[in-house]
Design a protein around this motif. Structure first.
Motif, PDB file in Angstrom:
ATOM      1  N   VAL A   9      93.191  22.852 -38.843  1.00  0.00           N
ATOM      2  CA  VAL A   9      94.477  22.722 -38.165  1.00  0.00           C
ATOM      3  C   VAL A   9      94.451  21.434 -37.363  1.00  0.00           C
ATOM      4  O   VAL A   9      93.512  21.204 -36.596  1.00  0.00           O
ATOM      5  CB  VAL A   9      94.726  23.897 -37.184  1.00  0.00           C
ATOM      6  N   ALA A  10      95.451  20.598 -37.549  1.00  0.00           N
ATOM      7  CA  ALA A  10      95.610  19.410 -36.720  1.00  0.00           C
ATOM      8  C   ALA A  10      96.725  19.710 -35.724  1.00  0.00           C
ATOM      9  O   ALA A  10      97.798  20.182 -36.109  1.00  0.00           O
ATOM     10  CB  ALA A  10      95.954  18.190 -37.559  1.00  0.00           C
ATOM     11  N   VAL A  11      96.455  19.459 -34.470  1.00  0.00           N
ATOM     12  CA  VAL A  11      97.446  19.696 -33.424  1.00  0.00           C
ATOM     13  C   VAL A  11      97.773  18.368 -32.773  1.00  0.00           C
ATOM     14  O   VAL A  11      96.884  17.667 -32.278  1.00  0.00           O
ATOM     15  CB  VAL A  11      96.929  20.694 -32.364  1.00  0.00           C
ATOM     16  N   ILE A  12      99.048  18.026 -32.806  1.00  0.00           N
ATOM     17  CA  ILE A  12      99.538  16.827 -32.137  1.00  0.00           C
ATOM     18  C   ILE A  12     100.078  17.276 -30.796  1.00  0.00           C
ATOM     19  O   ILE A  12     100.849  18.238 -30.719  1.00  0.00           O
ATOM     20  CB  ILE A  12     100.634  16.141 -32.972  1.00  0.00           C
ATOM     21  N   ARG A  65      96.672  29.741 -36.676  1.00  0.00           N
ATOM     22  CA  ARG A  65      97.437  29.085 -35.602  1.00  0.00           C
ATOM     23  C   ARG A  65      97.304  29.863 -34.294  1.00  0.00           C
ATOM     24  O   ARG A  65      97.133  29.274 -33.227  1.00  0.00           O
ATOM     25  CB  ARG A  65      98.907  28.961 -35.991  1.00  0.00           C
ATOM     26  N   ALA A  66      97.371  31.193 -34.359  1.00  0.00           N
ATOM     27  CA  ALA A  66      97.247  32.021 -33.150  1.00  0.00           C
ATOM     28  C   ALA A  66      95.883  31.843 -32.498  1.00  0.00           C
ATOM     29  O   ALA A  66      95.779  31.811 -31.258  1.00  0.00           O
ATOM     30  CB  ALA A  66      97.494  33.484 -33.494  1.00  0.00           C
ATOM     31  N   THR A  67      94.846  31.705 -33.298  1.00  0.00           N
ATOM     32  CA  THR A  67      93.500  31.496 -32.761  1.00  0.00           C
ATOM     33  C   THR A  67      93.434  30.191 -31.976  1.00  0.00           C
ATOM     34  O   THR A  67      92.904  30.146 -30.863  1.00  0.00           O
ATOM     35  CB  THR A  67      92.463  31.488 -33.908  1.00  0.00           C
ATOM     36  N   ILE A 108      99.784  21.257 -37.661  1.00  0.00           N
ATOM     37  CA  ILE A 108      99.795  20.927 -39.080  1.00  0.00           C
ATOM     38  C   ILE A 108      98.686  21.758 -39.719  1.00  0.00           C
ATOM     39  O   ILE A 108      97.507  21.555 -39.434  1.00  0.00           O
ATOM     40  CB  ILE A 108      99.575  19.422 -39.308  1.00  0.00           C
ATOM     41  N   MET A 109      99.105  22.694 -40.551  1.00  0.00           N
ATOM     42  CA  MET A 109      98.181  23.683 -41.092  1.00  0.00           C
ATOM     43  C   MET A 109      97.632  23.253 -42.456  1.00  0.00           C
ATOM     44  O   MET A 109      98.393  22.888 -43.344  1.00  0.00           O
ATOM     45  CB  MET A 109      98.901  25.029 -41.246  1.00  0.00           C
ATOM     46  N   VAL A 126      95.486  14.041 -30.788  1.00  0.00           N
ATOM     47  CA  VAL A 126      95.411  14.838 -32.006  1.00  0.00           C
ATOM     48  C   VAL A 126      94.088  15.578 -31.912  1.00  0.00           C
ATOM     49  O   VAL A 126      93.042  14.972 -31.650  1.00  0.00           O
ATOM     50  CB  VAL A 126      95.457  13.986 -33.294  1.00  0.00           C
ATOM     51  N   HIS A 127      94.153  16.887 -32.061  1.00  0.00           N
ATOM     52  CA  HIS A 127      92.957  17.725 -32.100  1.00  0.00           C
ATOM     53  C   HIS A 127      92.850  18.305 -33.509  1.00  0.00           C
ATOM     54  O   HIS A 127      93.841  18.814 -34.035  1.00  0.00           O
ATOM     55  CB  HIS A 127      93.055  18.883 -31.097  1.00  0.00           C
TER      56      HIS A 127
END
Length: 168
Positions: A118-121, A41-43, A112-113, A140-141
């Motif tokens: 990782v999906a990022v909304i 997540r930090a990356t 969302i891990m 969504v990425h």
């Protein structure tokens, strides 16, 4: 039933275990450590943080030299898909965005891990310079992070909103 270790010792030492001496067996365990959700997540978060302050070194710092970056089908910037490597992402995508938009934000809302993915909304807000029109669209990425490097990116968004803001 005898445990496997006892059977192995008996066959190596013979049936007369009394006369047999042996050294304790060493256990070697090998595992491939999965990165933690927090590290992955930090990356990904660092990309959004860098983009927010215009720090392209921060944006590309953890990108693999062979990253494969895809804009959503129908997005005007999908014309150069896939962008391969950080330089292609910078020169083919981010420099165009920086030159054509007064501002362009990509705000992550939820992560969302499913490591390594990782999906990022999130939500885009932007102002297209040539038309004065704004972009206000969800996204969504989907990122893949392997060995601490971002190896893939896929964008999903309302491409019609992008095209409309750009005067299309």
């Amino acid at each position: 039933m005898k445990p496997l270790l006892s059977i192995m010792m008996m066959s190596a030492c013979g049936a007369a275990m009394v006369a047999c001496t042996h050294a304790p067996m060493e256990t070697i365990t090998t595992t491939t450590a999965m990165p933690s959700d927090a590290a992955v997540r930090a990356t990904v978060q660092a990309v959004y943080d860098g983009f927010a302050v215009g720090d392209m070194d921060m944006v590309t710092r953890d990108m693999s030299d062979a990253i494969v970056w895809n804009e959503a089908q129908g997005n005007p910037y999908a014309d150069l898909n896939p962008y391969v490597g950080p330089n292609a992402v910078l020169s083919g995508l981010f420099s165009r965005i920086g030159g054509e938009w007064d501002y362009f934000t990509a705000d992550p809302i939820e992560f969302i891990m499913d490591v390594p993915r990782v999906a990022v909304i999130g939500h885009y807000k932007a102002l297209y310079t040539a038309t004065g029109e704004t972009l206000d669209a969800p996204f969504v990425h989907v990122w893949t992070v392997q060995n601490g490097e971002i190896t893939t990116f896929q964008q999903y968004t309302d491409t019609h909103a992008h095209v409309t803001a750009m005067g299309g």
